[in-house]
Design an enzyme around this catalytic site. Structure first.
Site, PDB file in Angstrom:
ATOM      1  N   LYS A 117      43.560  41.125  40.969  1.00 53.71           N
ATOM      2  CA  LYS A 117      44.139  42.036  39.977  1.00 53.71           C
ATOM      3  C   LYS A 117      43.464  43.418  40.055  1.00 53.71           C
ATOM      4  O   LYS A 117      42.516  43.603  40.802  1.00 53.71           O
ATOM      5  CB  LYS A 117      44.024  41.412  38.581  1.00 53.71           C
ATOM      6  CG  LYS A 117      44.701  40.040  38.474  1.00 53.71           C
ATOM      7  CD  LYS A 117      46.220  40.095  38.591  1.00 53.71           C
ATOM      8  CE  LYS A 117      46.854  38.802  39.047  1.00 53.71           C
ATOM      9  NZ  LYS A 117      46.875  37.704  38.104  1.00 53.71           N
TER      10      LYS A 117
HETATM   11  C1  LIG Z   1      47.529  36.373  37.692  1.00 48.83           C
HETATM   12  C2  LIG Z   1      48.645  36.165  36.727  1.00 48.83           C
HETATM   13  C3  LIG Z   1      48.548  35.280  35.646  1.00 48.83           C
HETATM   14  C4  LIG Z   1      47.392  34.366  35.464  1.00 48.83           C
HETATM   15  O1  LIG Z   1      46.175  35.019  35.404  1.00 48.83           O
HETATM   16  P1  LIG Z   1      44.830  34.151  35.510  1.00 48.83           P
HETATM   17  O2  LIG Z   1      43.777  35.084  35.010  1.00 48.83           O
HETATM   18  O3  LIG Z   1      44.659  33.825  36.961  1.00 48.83           O
HETATM   19  O4  LIG Z   1      45.007  32.961  34.666  1.00 48.83           O
HETATM   20  C5  LIG Z   1      49.597  35.206  34.749  1.00 48.83           C
HETATM   21  N1  LIG Z   1      50.692  35.944  34.905  1.00 48.83           N
HETATM   22  C6  LIG Z   1      50.844  36.803  35.935  1.00 48.83           C
HETATM   23  C7  LIG Z   1      52.080  37.621  36.035  1.00 48.83           C
HETATM   24  C8  LIG Z   1      49.823  36.922  36.890  1.00 48.83           C
HETATM   25  O5  LIG Z   1      49.978  37.738  37.937  1.00 48.83           O
END
Ligand SMILES: *Cc1c(COP(=O)(O)O)cnc(C)c1O
Length: 387
Positions: free
Chosen positions: A184
């Site tokens: 992210k």
């Molecule tokens: C990465 C992601 C999640 C989950 O995030 P985590 O921190 O890995 O639980 C949920 N929704 C979207 C759209 C994502 O890209």
């Protein structure tokens, strides 16, 4: 061809992050403590949210938010098929029913104009996902939510730093959930944050994140605290650690610079791929916003090629270029095909994108030479497999 493999994403971890983690390890306080509080406060201030709750992941944030909203059997939650599995998994695991609304062809965000026809007396909430870091059209979405008394939960996993009409995601009248997974825009290793203006909801989520315990451990064991505690409700174990927050504290000040870098690379891709008939490029939404460019996701127009998307990704790999898949649409996954089948004709844009989309390398540490290698590999693969 380039000599080394270029992954589609890799985090920027520098000396300050490393030193801060080492400082936590040496201090003897490694779990939830003062650094989590510092990161919470800094992130809350950055996005402009009255309350922020640091957690182990965005998935945990979705889970606790849906539980705090008392989502139960039969409740319907509207969301997009173009998302990561956990958005929809958490609805189902809380006993709710996901209702998928198709996406816009250009932005791949939920098509707000198609939400109304899916609202029923059992609809409780809408979960828009700011796909690739570009804001959904929130004004008409909030108007709908007010008309039908629905809660808006923004899946803001891609949207740290995203703005909608001059307002940061995290500051809108909703609940927004961020992710700090290593791919992210900023990372804490694993981690997430729920942001909201609703004090009661924030309190409920805070309680549920740590055993339903009346006070957090680090306060109990600090000199000023008392070791006694009370369990106010059965809770989970979703608390962020200081080791994680130590990374986040030094990532957050770099976020705006990261986004500028991502935008430069994305716009370079856009200009290089303009006019390439075998690609459909990501489109900017027509309203004023700041795209955080979490992902660069062109669609490969497979009808013009002799290979499908998966083969296209394999061919890129032969040129030492990594790519990601964000996303195969929810209704194309095995469990959903079996248990909640939705015909492609109901979700035409998501179904179309699902078979053509891929994520090209996009991360702040990339050089322009790396980006040129990506462009060259993509164009070569297209040339070699043109129909
Ligand atoms: C990465 C992601 C999640 C989950 O995030 P985590 O921190 O890995 O639980 C949920 N929704 C979207 C759209 C994502 O890209």
């Amino acid at each position: 061809m380039r000599a080394t493999f270029l992954p589609f994403s890799t985090p920027t971890i520098e000396e300050p992050e490393i030193n801060e983690v080492v400082d936590s390890l040496r201090s003897g306080w490694i779990t939830t403590g003062p650094k989590v509080k510092r990161f919470e406060e800094a992130f809350r201030t950055y996005v402009g949210a009255p309350y922020a709750i640091p957690l182990t992941s965005a998935t945990a944030g979705l889970h606790l938010t849906l539980l705090a909203l008392k989502i139960r059997e039969g409740d319907e939650i509207i969301t997009t098929p173009m998302t990561f599995a956990s958005t929809v998994s958490m609805i189902i695991l809380c006993g709710g029913t996901p209702v998928l609304v198709d996406i816009e062809a250009g932005t791949l965000n939920i098509d707000v104009a198609k939400i109304r026809e899916k609202i029923t007396p059992r609809t409780r909430a809408i979960i828009p996902v700011h796909f690739a870091g570009q804001s959904c059209d929130m004004d008409p979405l909030f108007t709908l939510a007010r008309e039908f008394n629905l809660t808006v939960i923004e899946d803001a996993a891609h949207a740290a730093g995203t703005e909608y009409k001059g307002k940061r995601i995290g500051s809108l009248p909703s609940i927004s959930i961020f992710s700090f997974h290593p791919n992210k825009n900023i990372t804490t290793g694993e981690g997430g944050m729920v942001c909201t203006a609703d004090e009661n909801l924030a309190e409920e989520i805070s309680l549920m994140k740590f055993h339903g315990m009346s006070r957090e451990a680090w306060k109990r064991f600090a000199a000023s605290g008392t070791p006694n505690y009370d369990i106010l409700m059965p809770g989970f174990k979703y608390n962020m650690m200081d080791i994680q927050a130590a990374i986040g504290i030094h990532q957050l000040p770099k976020l705006d610079g990261f986004i500028d870098r991502r935008r430069d690379i994305a716009e370079y891709y856009n200009s290089e791929f303009e006019g390439v008939a075998e690609l459909a490029l990501p489109q900017y939404a027509p309203y004023q916003q700041r795209h955080a460019w979490h992902l660069y996701t062109p669609l490969v127009r497979i009808e013009r090629l002799t290979i499908d998307r998966d083969r296209f990704m394999e061919e890129l790999k032969k040129h030492n270029i990594g790519s990601g898949l964000h996303y195969k649409a929810i209704h194309h996954h095995a469990w959903y095909r079996e248990h909640m089948p939705v015909p492609d004709s109901v979700l035409p844009n998501a179904s179309y994108a699902s078979e053509r989309i891929l994520s090209l390398p996009l991360f702040p540490k990339m050089t322009m030479d790396d980006a040129r290698d990506v462009v060259e590999a993509v164009k070569t693969v297209i040339q070699q497999h043109r129909r």
